[in-house]
Write an enzyme that holds these catalytic residues in place. Structure first.
Site, PDB file in Angstrom:
ATOM      1  N   LEU A  15       0.810  -1.224   0.000  1.00  0.00           N
ATOM      2  CA  LEU A  15       0.000   0.000   0.000  1.00  0.00           C
ATOM      3  C   LEU A  15       0.847   1.280   0.000  1.00  0.00           C
ATOM      4  CD1 LEU A  15      -2.823  -1.226   2.420  1.00  0.00           C
ATOM      5  CD2 LEU A  15      -2.858  -1.139  -0.085  1.00  0.00           C
ATOM      6  N   ALA A  16       1.917   1.266  -0.799  1.00  0.00           N
ATOM      7  CA  ALA A  16       2.611   2.536  -1.061  1.00  0.00           C
ATOM      8  C   ALA A  16       1.670   3.330  -1.979  1.00  0.00           C
ATOM      9  CB  ALA A  16       3.956   2.265  -1.704  1.00  0.00           C
ATOM     10  N   ASN A  37      -0.792  -4.828   4.083  1.00  0.00           N
ATOM     11  CA  ASN A  37       0.549  -4.267   3.908  1.00  0.00           C
ATOM     12  C   ASN A  37       1.455  -4.894   4.955  1.00  0.00           C
ATOM     13  OD1 ASN A  37       2.038  -2.099   2.358  1.00  0.00           O
ATOM     14  ND2 ASN A  37       2.654  -1.645   4.462  1.00  0.00           N
ATOM     15  N   ARG A  38       2.752  -5.005   4.591  1.00  0.00           N
ATOM     16  CA  ARG A  38       3.707  -5.623   5.524  1.00  0.00           C
ATOM     17  C   ARG A  38       3.645  -4.930   6.887  1.00  0.00           C
ATOM     18  NH1 ARG A  38       9.465  -5.197   5.068  1.00  0.00           N
ATOM     19  NH2 ARG A  38       8.914  -3.649   3.511  1.00  0.00           N
ATOM     20  N   ASN A 107       6.188  -3.128 -11.963  1.00  0.00           N
ATOM     21  CA  ASN A 107       6.958  -3.083 -13.206  1.00  0.00           C
ATOM     22  C   ASN A 107       7.929  -4.259 -13.229  1.00  0.00           C
ATOM     23  OD1 ASN A 107       6.173  -0.978 -14.881  1.00  0.00           O
ATOM     24  ND2 ASN A 107       7.379   0.542 -13.770  1.00  0.00           N
ATOM     25  N   SER A 133       0.146   1.510 -16.203  1.00  0.00           N
ATOM     26  CA  SER A 133       0.804   2.789 -16.460  1.00  0.00           C
ATOM     27  C   SER A 133      -0.118   3.956 -16.129  1.00  0.00           C
ATOM     28  CB  SER A 133       1.223   2.897 -17.922  1.00  0.00           C
ATOM     29  OG  SER A 133       1.768   4.176 -18.154  1.00  0.00           O
ATOM     30  N   GLY A 134       0.519   5.042 -15.728  1.00  0.00           N
ATOM     31  CA  GLY A 134      -0.253   6.262 -15.470  1.00  0.00           C
ATOM     32  C   GLY A 134       0.202   6.982 -14.222  1.00  0.00           C
ATOM     33  N   LYS A 187       4.406  -3.605 -21.324  1.00  0.00           N
ATOM     34  CA  LYS A 187       4.602  -2.445 -20.436  1.00  0.00           C
ATOM     35  C   LYS A 187       6.059  -1.974 -20.496  1.00  0.00           C
ATOM     36  CE  LYS A 187       3.874   0.664 -17.186  1.00  0.00           C
ATOM     37  NZ  LYS A 187       5.107   1.075 -16.612  1.00  0.00           N
ATOM     38  N   HIS A 190       6.428  -0.063 -23.594  1.00  0.00           N
ATOM     39  CA  HIS A 190       5.766   1.228 -23.343  1.00  0.00           C
ATOM     40  C   HIS A 190       6.746   2.177 -22.655  1.00  0.00           C
ATOM     41  CE1 HIS A 190       3.956   3.934 -20.363  1.00  0.00           C
ATOM     42  NE2 HIS A 190       2.934   4.081 -21.180  1.00  0.00           N
ATOM     43  N   ASN A 191       7.421   1.678 -21.632  1.00  0.00           N
ATOM     44  CA  ASN A 191       8.364   2.532 -20.901  1.00  0.00           C
ATOM     45  C   ASN A 191       9.547   2.934 -21.779  1.00  0.00           C
ATOM     46  OD1 ASN A 191       6.646   2.046 -18.753  1.00  0.00           O
ATOM     47  ND2 ASN A 191       8.314   1.960 -17.278  1.00  0.00           N
ATOM     48  N   GLU A 194       8.404   5.634 -23.751  1.00  0.00           N
ATOM     49  CA  GLU A 194       8.329   6.796 -22.831  1.00  0.00           C
ATOM     50  C   GLU A 194       9.711   7.467 -22.727  1.00  0.00           C
ATOM     51  OE1 GLU A 194       6.435   5.935 -18.957  1.00  0.00           O
ATOM     52  OE2 GLU A 194       8.287   6.620 -18.027  1.00  0.00           O
ATOM     53  N   TYR A 195      10.755   6.661 -22.590  1.00  0.00           N
ATOM     54  CA  TYR A 195      12.125   7.204 -22.519  1.00  0.00           C
ATOM     55  C   TYR A 195      12.451   7.980 -23.805  1.00  0.00           C
ATOM     56  CZ  TYR A 195      14.053   4.654 -18.414  1.00  0.00           C
ATOM     57  OH  TYR A 195      14.349   4.186 -17.155  1.00  0.00           O
TER      58      TYR A 195
HETATM   59  C1  6PG Z   1       4.216   4.569 -16.031  1.00  0.00           C
HETATM   60  C2  6PG Z   1       5.637   4.922 -15.820  1.00  0.00           C
HETATM   61  C3  6PG Z   1       6.138   4.355 -14.548  1.00  0.00           C
HETATM   62  C4  6PG Z   1       7.429   5.013 -14.186  1.00  0.00           C
HETATM   63  C5  6PG Z   1       8.668   4.294 -14.363  1.00  0.00           C
HETATM   64  C6  6PG Z   1       9.755   5.005 -15.091  1.00  0.00           C
HETATM   65  O1  6PG Z   1       3.971   3.986 -17.079  1.00  0.00           O
HETATM   66  O2  6PG Z   1       3.388   4.887 -15.191  1.00  0.00           O
HETATM   67  O3  6PG Z   1       6.439   4.436 -16.855  1.00  0.00           O
HETATM   68  O4  6PG Z   1       6.189   2.981 -14.680  1.00  0.00           O
HETATM   69  O5  6PG Z   1       7.427   6.317 -13.959  1.00  0.00           O
HETATM   70  O6  6PG Z   1       9.011   3.943 -13.082  1.00  0.00           O
HETATM   71  O7  6PG Z   1      10.733   5.398 -14.234  1.00  0.00           O
HETATM   72  P1  6PG Z   1      12.260   5.605 -14.602  1.00  0.00           P
HETATM   73  O8  6PG Z   1      12.311   6.841 -15.447  1.00  0.00           O
HETATM   74  O9  6PG Z   1      12.875   5.814 -13.269  1.00  0.00           O
HETATM   75  O10 6PG Z   1      12.775   4.393 -15.269  1.00  0.00           O
END
Ligand code: 6PG
Length: 481
Positions: A15-16, A37-38, A107, A133-134, A187, A190-191, A194-195
Site C-alpha cells: 500500500l505505497a 501491507n507488511r 513493473n 501505467s499512469g 509495459k 511502453h516505458n 516513454e524514454y
Molecule cells: C508509467 C511509468 C512508470 C514510471 C517508471 C519510469 O507507465 O506509469 O512508466 O512505470 O514512472 O518507473 O521510471 P524511470 O524513469 O525511473 O525508469
C-alpha cells in the site's frame, strides 16, 4: 470501513502510493477491497485518510487477508519489482487455493513473470502479470492496464480491471494482452517509448534554449502551442507545466536549478537489452537510455569542460521557422520511436508465440498511460487498415506525415551539428529513416570484410547460395552452400 469478515471481491497488498491509489480506485468503483501491507501502519493511514471512499476490509496477516476474499480469490500485488515480489507471491501461494488468481501489478521484468507464471501454474494458481501505467494519478483516476496470463483469468478479472481503467471514446484502456509475460513485456516497451519520447522532448527544449536563446517561460509557450496540434500528448502537456514552474527559493525557473543528471529505474534499459537479443533496432529508445547515462556521468562531464567546439556555429535567423522545424523534427522522430517499439513488440510476440495485436496496444495506450497522445488514434487506424504493416512508418498517414516533415528534420539535425548541440535521438531517428529507405546499404562491404578475415561467406545479388572468396589465395570464388 467494514470489518474483515465481509467477503471482498479483490485484495490489494502493498500500500505505497500506487497500491493505495489502485485500492481507492477499486473501492470508488463499488468493489469491496481487502487491504494488506507488511506494516499495518500504512493500511491504517490509508483507511484514516480515505476509508470513507468505499468498502475496505482491514487485515493484518496474510491469512486474514486471503480469508477475507470471495472465491476464486483475486489478489493484486503492488510491491517493488524484484525480490519483494517473489516473497509476497510465496506467502500468498502458501495460503491460496487452486483456481485463485495472483496479479502482479508492478513493473516486473517479463522473464520473471514467465518464470513466476510457470511456478504458480504448477501449484494450480493463476498468475497474471499486469503492466499498469499512469503514475500515481492514473492509478487513482484511471490507468492503462496491460494484463497478461491465462485467458480464463481475464474472464474473471477483465470486467473489474476495465471498470477502473481510463476510457477513451467509451473504450476501456485495458485488454487481455496475451499469455504469461506478455503484459509486462508490453509495459516494458511502453516505458522504452516513454524514454524516447522524453529524450526527444528534451532535445527540442535544448535546441530552443541554445539555438534560439529562448528562456524556460518562452519554451513553455511553444510546448503549450504544440500541445494543440499533432503533438498533443500528456508528456508535451506536462513539459509546458514544468517549464512554467518558478523556484520559490531563487525566483528562477525550476528547470534551471535542477541538476542535469537523469536517473532511471531500469525499464528503459530492459527494453534495449531485450531489443538487442531480439535483433530489433530500437535506436531512439537506446539513445534515450544512453543519454540518461551520459548525463549522469558527472565527473567525466566536469573533466570534459572546455573541449573544443569547432567554429561552424550559425544560429538560426528566423526563430519562427526554426521552431516550426523543431516541431516537425520532433513529430517525425517520435513516429520512428513508436515504429521501433511496435517492431519490438511484434518480434517479442513471434519469439514467445504470444499472438499480440499491435492495434490493441495503440487502443489501450490512448488514455491513462504516460505515453498517451492523440496520434495513438492514428496508430490504431494504421493497424486496423493493415494488421501486418511491415513498419508503422509505411502506413499511408505516417508516410505522408514524415514526407511533410523530413526537410525540417534535416535542417534541425544539421543546425544542431553545426552549433554543437547534442541531438542523439533526433539524429539517430533520421539516420534510421534514411537507412530504412536506402536502396543499398554498406552492409555489402561489411559482409565482404567478414568473409576476408573469417571466411564467414556472403550471398550474391545475382544468384542464390553462399559464397566465399579465397582472399589469401588466388582470390577466386567458391560456392559453399
Ligand atoms: C508509467 C511509468 C512508470 C514510471 C517508471 C519510469 O507507465 O506509469 O512508466 O512505470 O514512472 O518507473 O521510471 P524511470 O524513469 O525511473 O525508469
Amino acid at each position: 470501513m467494514t470489518s474483515f469478515s465481509v467477503t471482498a471481491q479483490i485484495g490489494v497488498t502493498g500500500l505505497a502510493v500506487m497500491g493505495s491509489n489502485i485500492a481507492r480506485n477499486l473501492a470508488r468503483h463499488g468493489y469491496t477491497v481487502a487491504l494488506h501491507n507488511r506494516s499495518v501502519a500504512k493500511t491504517d493511514a490509508l483507511l484514516g485518510a480515505h476509508g470513507n471512499e468505499g468498502a475496505f476490509v482491514r487485515t493484518e496477516t496474510i491469512e486474514e487477508f486471503v480469508g477475507a476474499l470471495e472465491k476464486p480469490r483475486r489478489v493484486l500485488i503492488m510491491v517493488k519489482a524484484g525480490e519483494a515480489t517473489d516473497a509476497v507471491i510465496e506467502d500468498l501461494a502458501a495460503v491460496m487455493e487452486p483456481g485463485d488468481i495472483i496479479i502482479d501489478g508492478g513493473n516486473a521484468l517479463y522473464t520473471d513473470t514467465i518464470r513466476r507464471e510457470a511456478a504458480m501454474t504448477a501449484r494450480g494458481l493463476n498468475f497474471v502479470g499486469a503492466g499498469i501505467s499512469g503514475g500515481e494519478e492514473g492509478a487513482l483516476n484511471g490507468p492503462s492496464i496491460m494484463p497478461g496470463g491465462p485467458k480464463e483469468s481475464y474472464e474473471s478479472l477483465g470486467p473489474l480491471l476495465e471498470s477502473i481503467s481510463a476510457k477513451v471514446d467509451g473504450v476501456a484502456c485495458c485488454t487481455h494482452i496475451g499469455p504469461d509475460g506478455s503484459g509486462h513485456f508490453v509495459k516494458m516497451v511502453h516505458n522504452g517509448i516513454e524514454y524516447a519520447d522524453m529524450q526527444l522532448i528534451g532535445e527540442a527544449y535544448h535546441l530552443l534554449r541554445d539555438a534560439l536563446g529562448f528562456d524556460a517561460g518562452r519554451i513553455a509557450e511553444v510546448f503549450t502551442d504544440w500541445n494543440s496540434g499533432e503533438l498533443e500528448s500528456y508528456l508535451v502537456e506536462i513539459t509546458a507545466e514544468v517549464l512554467q514552474q518558478i523556484d520559490t527559493t531563487t525566483g528562477k525557473p525550476l528547470v534551471d536549478v535542477i541538476v542535469d543528471a537523469a536517473e532511471q529505474k531500469g525499464t528503459g534499459r530492459w527494453t534495449v537489452k531485450s531489443a538487442l537479443d531480439l535483433g530489433v533496432p530500437v535506436t531512439g529508445i537506446a539513445e534515450a537510455v544512453f543519454a540518461r547515462a551520459l548525463s549522469g556521468s558527472r565527473a567525466q562531464r566536469r573533466a570534459a569542460d572546455g573541449l573544443a567546439s569547432g567554429m561552424l556555429a550559425e544560429n538560426p535567423t528566423d526563430a519562427a521557422q526554426f521552431t516550426e522545424d523543431v516541431r516537425k523534427a520532433l513529430y517525425a522522430s517520435k513516429i520512428v520511436a513508436y515504429a521501433q517499439g511496435f517492431d519490438q513488440i511484434a518480434a517479442g510476440s513471434t519469439e514467445y508465440g504470444w499472438g499480440l495485436y499491435p492495434g490493441d496496444l495503440a487502443t489501450i495506450w490512448r488514455g491513462g498511460c504516460i505515453i498517451r497522445a492523440s496520434f495513438l488514434d492514428r496508430i490504431k487506424e494504421a493497424y486496423e487498415g493493415n494488421p501486418d504493416l511491415p513498419s508503422l512508418i509505411l502506413a499511408p498517414y505516417f508516410r505522408e506525415a514524415i514526407a511533410e516533415a523530413v526537410d525540417s528534420w534535416r535542417r534541425v539535425v544539421s543546425t544542431a551539428v553545426r552549433l554543437g548541440i547534442p541531438v542523439p535521438a533526433f539524429a539517430s531517428s533520421l539516420s534510421y529513416y534514411d537507412a530504412l529507405r536506402a536502396e543499398r546499404l554498406p552492409a555489402a562491404l561489411t559482409q565482404a570484410q567478414r568473409d576476408f578475415f573469417g571466411a564467414h561467406t556472403y550471398e550474391r545479388t545475382d544468384r542464390p547460395g553462399k559464397f566465399h572468396t579465397l582472399w589469401s589465395g588466388d582470390r577466386s570464388e567458391l560456392r559453399t552452400e
